[in-house]
Design a protein around this motif. Structure first.
Motif, PDB file in Angstrom:
ATOM      1  N   ALA A 253      50.570  46.245  43.451  1.00 55.99           N
ATOM      2  CA  ALA A 253      50.096  45.232  42.683  1.00 55.99           C
ATOM      3  C   ALA A 253      50.421  43.971  43.386  1.00 55.99           C
ATOM      4  O   ALA A 253      49.488  43.078  43.402  1.00 55.99           O
ATOM      5  CB  ALA A 253      50.415  45.552  41.203  1.00 55.99           C
ATOM      6  N   GLN A 254      51.490  43.828  43.587  1.00 52.50           N
ATOM      7  CA  GLN A 254      52.149  42.776  44.309  1.00 52.50           C
ATOM      8  C   GLN A 254      51.409  42.314  45.526  1.00 52.50           C
ATOM      9  O   GLN A 254      51.476  41.064  45.811  1.00 52.50           O
ATOM     10  CB  GLN A 254      53.655  42.600  44.430  1.00 52.50           C
ATOM     11  CG  GLN A 254      54.478  42.560  43.029  1.00 52.50           C
ATOM     12  CD  GLN A 254      55.974  42.995  43.294  1.00 52.50           C
ATOM     13  OE1 GLN A 254      56.425  43.077  44.425  1.00 52.50           O
ATOM     14  NE2 GLN A 254      56.805  42.384  42.319  1.00 52.50           N
ATOM     15  N   LYS A 255      51.000  43.339  46.348  1.00 50.17           N
ATOM     16  CA  LYS A 255      50.456  43.119  47.514  1.00 50.17           C
ATOM     17  C   LYS A 255      48.820  42.555  47.405  1.00 50.17           C
ATOM     18  O   LYS A 255      48.280  42.269  48.422  1.00 50.17           O
ATOM     19  CB  LYS A 255      50.527  44.397  48.422  1.00 50.17           C
ATOM     20  CG  LYS A 255      51.736  44.561  49.228  1.00 50.17           C
ATOM     21  CD  LYS A 255      51.676  45.826  49.860  1.00 50.17           C
ATOM     22  CE  LYS A 255      53.043  46.110  50.707  1.00 50.17           C
ATOM     23  NZ  LYS A 255      53.298  44.962  51.761  1.00 50.17           N
ATOM     24  N   GLY A 256      48.442  42.569  46.374  1.00 53.16           N
ATOM     25  CA  GLY A 256      47.314  42.154  45.968  1.00 53.16           C
ATOM     26  C   GLY A 256      46.085  43.266  45.955  1.00 53.16           C
ATOM     27  O   GLY A 256      44.988  42.828  45.841  1.00 53.16           O
ATOM     28  N   TYR A 257      46.505  44.418  45.987  1.00 50.81           N
ATOM     29  CA  TYR A 257      45.379  45.660  46.001  1.00 50.81           C
ATOM     30  C   TYR A 257      44.572  45.776  44.679  1.00 50.81           C
ATOM     31  O   TYR A 257      45.290  45.396  43.654  1.00 50.81           O
ATOM     32  CB  TYR A 257      45.940  46.845  46.488  1.00 50.81           C
ATOM     33  CG  TYR A 257      46.623  47.099  47.810  1.00 50.81           C
ATOM     34  CD1 TYR A 257      45.978  46.276  49.053  1.00 50.81           C
ATOM     35  CD2 TYR A 257      47.954  47.442  48.112  1.00 50.81           C
ATOM     36  CE1 TYR A 257      46.475  46.260  50.105  1.00 50.81           C
ATOM     37  CE2 TYR A 257      48.450  47.465  49.385  1.00 50.81           C
ATOM     38  CZ  TYR A 257      47.745  46.843  50.396  1.00 50.81           C
ATOM     39  OH  TYR A 257      48.103  46.983  51.554  1.00 50.81           O
ATOM     40  N   LYS A 258      43.459  45.949  44.660  1.00 56.21           N
ATOM     41  CA  LYS A 258      42.810  46.024  43.468  1.00 56.21           C
ATOM     42  C   LYS A 258      42.275  47.367  42.971  1.00 56.21           C
ATOM     43  O   LYS A 258      42.018  47.595  41.935  1.00 56.21           O
ATOM     44  CB  LYS A 258      41.574  44.820  43.391  1.00 56.21           C
ATOM     45  CG  LYS A 258      41.871  43.411  43.441  1.00 56.21           C
ATOM     46  CD  LYS A 258      43.205  43.109  42.291  1.00 56.21           C
ATOM     47  CE  LYS A 258      43.482  41.618  42.310  1.00 56.21           C
ATOM     48  NZ  LYS A 258      44.387  41.319  41.232  1.00 56.21           N
ATOM     49  N   LYS A 259      41.757  47.930  44.022  1.00 56.71           N
ATOM     50  CA  LYS A 259      41.183  49.299  43.921  1.00 56.71           C
ATOM     51  C   LYS A 259      41.820  50.366  44.465  1.00 56.71           C
ATOM     52  O   LYS A 259      42.218  50.101  45.892  1.00 56.71           O
ATOM     53  CB  LYS A 259      39.857  49.324  44.483  1.00 56.71           C
ATOM     54  CG  LYS A 259      39.017  50.345  44.039  1.00 56.71           C
ATOM     55  CD  LYS A 259      37.279  50.249  44.286  1.00 56.71           C
ATOM     56  CE  LYS A 259      37.304  50.389  46.058  1.00 56.71           C
ATOM     57  NZ  LYS A 259      35.768  50.545  46.049  1.00 56.71           N
ATOM     58  N   ALA A 260      42.482  51.360  43.695  1.00 57.70           N
ATOM     59  CA  ALA A 260      43.322  52.366  44.351  1.00 57.70           C
ATOM     60  C   ALA A 260      42.819  53.880  44.077  1.00 57.70           C
ATOM     61  O   ALA A 260      41.977  53.989  43.270  1.00 57.70           O
ATOM     62  CB  ALA A 260      44.629  52.256  43.700  1.00 57.70           C
TER      63      ALA A 260
END
Length: 387
Positions: free
Chosen positions: A158-165
């Motif tokens: 989340a801290q890396k800015g990923y939105k869709k996993a």
């Protein structure tokens, strides 16, 4: 008249001898129930090596008592777990059981330990229930709950800015619970898990699932695999061309003890775990050197967990001077101890699960290099535990 003092001296000596507690005479029986064959064999060996290393450092004794080992290969098979653990409890009458790796096997071991009152120290299996609904005063863990590394990795993603996993794992307790931890933290941080992919344990036919990942094009994939399965997954992920297009992250077990076999395919992977190879502290450096000298191998997280299982047992035994019959005092001392672990300070929650830092690790060469802390002093919520 000269015989009288001699007789008194003899009587005194005999009285002193008989006054020595029985536990001081006998060896402490330690049952090792670990995988020595199959997917997790290397993990079982590392745990045993770590445990034996600490015992050897104490001159072969814990709490003043010599150790006698009894070993059972659990084959990572939950169907055989009850029979296997009862070999140690009923046949060998061990004082303590140390095991295991597979969460499904550990659940059966916890049930048997709870019913028999035998001390159980879990040096790997992260089944949440062991320190959740099945928690008991005689059950301790020196590794992690499955929720913990998943949660820590979710924080980092989340801290890396990923939105869709997307997530991928074996369909068994360790995998599904680790994924739940990841999802909880990732979605709390603003992301969304769009699909969970699973396959039966220990199946390693990943191709159909990798094709689905390629079609969905998520921002990141979170994976939980360990041992031989982790080796094949990382190599297959790379071979499918996904490493260049969809970042892969994982619980640290994806790359722990597997880097040599994964080779170039693992380079650059980010994972989170409670240990990293290059934690630069005197304690960790001393541990790594000692392990390498004794076993001609580099230690991994499994070795650390085995080492700390022996440390924890030793701390408890020291408090009761080796007398395992003083169960309440033994368990109290174990629960309150703070171990100087190679991983850093290791404390225990009320549910007897480790409270510990989780590191961000990046694969560089043949090391899981520490590049930061994901979460400090992360404690499992121990949902359902009533002690």
């Amino acid at each position: 008249m000269r015989l009288l003092p001699t007789a008194l001296t003899l009587a005194t000596a005999l009285a002193a001898f008989t006054a020595i507690p029985a536990h001081a005479q006998a060896k402490l029986k330690v049952g090792l129930m670990l995988p020595y064959t199959g997917t997790f064999a290397a993990l079982g060996t590392a745990i045993e090596n770590g445990f034996r290393l600490y015992v050897n450092e104490q001159g072969g004794k814990l709490g003043g008592r010599e150790i006698e080992f009894f070993k059972v290969d659990d084959e990572s098979d939950p169907a055989k777990a009850t029979d296997n653990v009862n070999k140690l409890i009923k046949r060998d009458n061990v004082d303590v059981i140390v095991g295991t790796v597979h969460s499904g096997v550990a659940m059966a071991m916890a049930k048997a330990a709870k019913e028999s009152g035998t001390l159980l120290i879990v040096p790997n299996a992260g089944a949440d229930a062991v320190t959740g609904p099945m928690c008991a005063k005689n059950i301790f863990r020196t590794s992690f709950s499955n929720w913990q590394p998943g949660y820590a990795t979710g924080v980092v993603a989340a801290q890396k800015g990923y939105k869709k996993a997307m997530t991928i794992t074996w369909n068994y307790a360790a995998g599904t619970e680790t994924v739940k931890g990841f999802t909880e933290a990732f979605e709390k941080g603003g992301g969304k898990v769009v699909k969970d992919l699973t396959l039966p344990f220990p199946n390693v036919e990943f191709q159909a699932l990798l094709t689905e990942i390629a079609a969905q094009k998520p921002d990141v994939v979170f994976a939980f695999f360990a041992g031989g399965g982790a080796v094949k997954f990382v190599k297959d992920y790379d071979a499918a061309g996904l490493k260049k297009t969809v970042p892969l992250m994982g619980s640290g077990f994806l790359t722990d003890g597997t880097l040599e076999a994964q080779g170039a395919s693992a380079q650059g992977l980010i994972t989170s775990l409670h240990y990293a190879d290059n934690i630069d502290t005197p304690r960790n450096n001393e541990f790594r050197l000692s392990y390498a000298k004794q076993f001609k191998l580099q230690p991994d997280v499994y070795a650390v967990q085995g080492y700390d299982a022996a440390q924890l047992l030793g701390a408890g035994l020291n408090a009761v001077k080796g007398d395992v019959s003083q169960k309440d005092q033994l368990y109290y001392a174990m629960g309150k101890t703070v171990l100087p672990s190679p991983r850093g300070k290791l404390a225990f929650s009320a549910a007897h699960n480790p409270v510990q830092d989780f590191y961000i690790r990046e694969v560089k060469g043949k090391e899981n290099t520490n590049v930061g802390v994901a979460v400090k002093a992360l404690a499992d919520p121990a949902r359902g535990c009533k002690l």
